[in-house]
Scaffold this motif. Structure first.
Motif, mmCIF file in Angstrom:
data_model
loop_
_atom_site.group_PDB
_atom_site.id
_atom_site.type_symbol
_atom_site.label_atom_id
_atom_site.label_comp_id
_atom_site.label_asym_id
_atom_site.label_seq_id
_atom_site.Cartn_x
_atom_site.Cartn_y
_atom_site.Cartn_z
ATOM 1 N N GLY A 1 0.814 -1.206 0.000
ATOM 2 C CA GLY A 1 0.000 0.000 0.000
ATOM 3 C C GLY A 1 0.848 1.255 0.000
ATOM 4 O O GLY A 1 1.752 1.423 -0.813
ATOM 5 N N ALA A 2 0.592 2.151 0.951
ATOM 6 C CA ALA A 2 1.282 3.442 1.006
ATOM 7 C C ALA A 2 2.778 3.306 1.250
ATOM 8 O O ALA A 2 3.534 4.245 1.000
ATOM 9 C CB ALA A 2 0.653 4.311 2.090
ATOM 10 N N LYS A 3 3.229 2.154 1.736
ATOM 11 C CA LYS A 3 4.667 1.964 1.964
ATOM 12 C C LYS A 3 5.444 1.778 0.665
ATOM 13 O O LYS A 3 6.674 1.806 0.673
ATOM 14 C CB LYS A 3 4.906 0.730 2.843
ATOM 15 C CG LYS A 3 4.371 0.813 4.262
ATOM 16 C CD LYS A 3 4.673 -0.477 4.998
ATOM 17 C CE LYS A 3 4.082 -0.505 6.397
ATOM 18 N NZ LYS A 3 4.342 -1.792 7.070
ATOM 19 N N ASP B 1 1.224 2.446 -7.059
ATOM 20 C CA ASP B 1 0.549 2.515 -5.759
ATOM 21 C C ASP B 1 0.503 1.182 -5.064
ATOM 22 O O ASP B 1 -0.282 0.986 -4.146
ATOM 23 C CB ASP B 1 -0.870 3.093 -5.921
ATOM 24 C CG ASP B 1 -1.792 2.183 -6.716
ATOM 25 O OD1 ASP B 1 -3.015 2.298 -6.560
ATOM 26 O OD2 ASP B 1 -1.296 1.369 -7.517
#
Length: 415
Positions: free
Chosen positions: A335-337, A343
């Motif tokens: 995900g955001a990592k 994305d």
């Protein structure tokens, strides 16, 4: 065209440029099947590559586009050796650097499917040198890891193992661990891994995406769990069954003439950086096998590997992975990592999770990666598509061609 004919089409195109073959311009398309592509729009792809060659920003390359396993584009451009006027061929051999990571990841997941380990298992269970690993603090000193380093951390590059940058950079430099290029080193993978394990991690396990030697450590894990050297495992279990005949960690002398020169852009000028005669890949069998960056391959060979992944683990009757395992590989684990423009990140490569996630043309579910030498690949299950550009350009300056070929391929897909 059946999947078996994919092998024939790619092999036939390569043979068209083999020594002694009937005269045929190396730049000519070897196998074309429109497969929903606009031939007129595909000319934009040719024009972009040819322009870079004409402007001496690129020596040459090979472009492959497959849809439903059928070649839409399989074409050589420019030269593999400018100084000796040797044209690029579809069977030219390339250093693929980080595109090696996908094969090492598949090797590990084949063992995972055999029940040899769980992804959440501690790395130290199989590589004891990591039992007492420490984590470098940004301000100096070290601390204990908040949790054990796991195999999943290696697969997702969240192991805190970089190519040098980070709070442990000085320790990496002192140990000679600041260059991804491991080819030619006079130590075994076991010895190298033990030395790396003695260094602090650059961050807490699972904390963030840190690109680096994690896949090289994964390669050592494959050796320990399988009881085989990594190069032998990959040959017997992956490249052999897939008939990737020119993919290896060491180049036999008889194939040296097919190894492309490496060129780089220095001050905006194309400069010769490495020839086959000066290559570490043909000095003899490898002592240190790099699962993160050590393979050589051809466009045809690597396209077969990518088609296997697109087929959910199988090609020409050879099943390497189950569909469920490929689904796990191509799911977003971070995900955001993940960082960057994609994305999501799966097991071994970026994944596109949503429309517009890559901030460029693409499809949800597409995945891919590239190489320090400038090749780039994209696999798009939604469009049943493989896009592969192979070349040798390092450093690449400000060139974005390796990314634009993806856009230029997608814009030509009209059905």
């Amino acid at each position: 065209m059946t999947k078996t004919l994919l092998a024939l089409a790619l092999a036939g195109a390569a043979l068209a440029h083999a020594p002694g073959a009937a005269a045929r311009p190396p730049q000519a398309a070897a196998a074309i099947d429109a497969q929903g592509f606009s031939p007129e729009r595909l000319k934009r792809l040719d024009a972009a590559i040819d322009e870079q060659i004409a402007q001496r920003q690129l020596a040459g390359g090979v472009m492959v586009v497959l849809r439903d396993g059928r070649p839409v584009v399989f074409k050589a451009y420019g030269q593999q050796d400018i100084e000796n006027a040797r044209p690029m061929r579809t069977d030219t051999i390339f250093r693929i650097a980080s595109m090696t990571k996908a094969l090492t990841t598949v090797a590990a997941l084949m063992l995972y499917e055999e029940g040899r380990f769980l992804l959440k298992d501690p790395v130290a269970r199989y590589l004891p040198a990591f039992a007492n690993v420490q984590v470098a603090r940004p301000g100096g000193g070290t601390e204990k890891p908040h949790r054990p380093l796991t195999i999943h951390d290696l697969l997702t590059h969240t192991a805190g193992i970089s190519y040098g940058p980070g709070p442990a950079q000085a320790a990496y430099a002192a140990a000679g661990m600041t260059d991804w290029y491991l080819v030619g080193r006079d130590e075994t993978l076991a010895q190298w891994t033990d030395r790396l394990a003695a260094l602090p991690l650059q961050g807490q396990p699972g904390e963030r995406f840190t690109y680096g030697y994690a896949t090289d450590v994964l390669g050592r894990l494959v050796e320990v769990v399988s009881g085989q050297p990594l190069d032998r495992f990959i040959q017997q279990r992956i490249t052999g069954p897939l008939r990737m005949v020119d993919t290896s960690f060491h180049l036999p002398p008889e194939k040296a003439g097919r190894l492309a020169n490496v060129y780089g852009l220095e001050g905006g000028r194309l400069t010769l950086m490495e020839t086959a005669a000066r290559s570490d890949f043909i000095d003899g069998p490898r002592k240190l096998i790099s699962g993160g960056a050590g393979l050589l391959s051809t466009a045809g060979d690597y396209a077969r590997f990518l088609q296997m992944l697109l087929n959910r683990g199988e090609l020409d009757g050879q099943r390497l992975l189950s569909p469920k395992t490929v689904a796990l590989m191509t799911a977003d684990h971070l995900g955001a990592k993940s960082g960057g423009d994609a994305d999501g990140f799966g097991l071994g490569f970026w994944v596109n999770v949503r429309p517009g996630g890559f901030k460029e043309l693409g499809s949800p579910g597409a995945f891919g990666w590239g190489s320090a030498y400038f090749p780039q690949y994209t696999v798009d299950p939604q469009e049943r598509l493989v896009i592969l550009f192979m070349t040798q350009l390092r450093p690449a300056g400000n060139s974005t061609l390796h990314l634009r070929v993806r856009t230029l391929t997608y814009q030509a897909l009209v059905k």
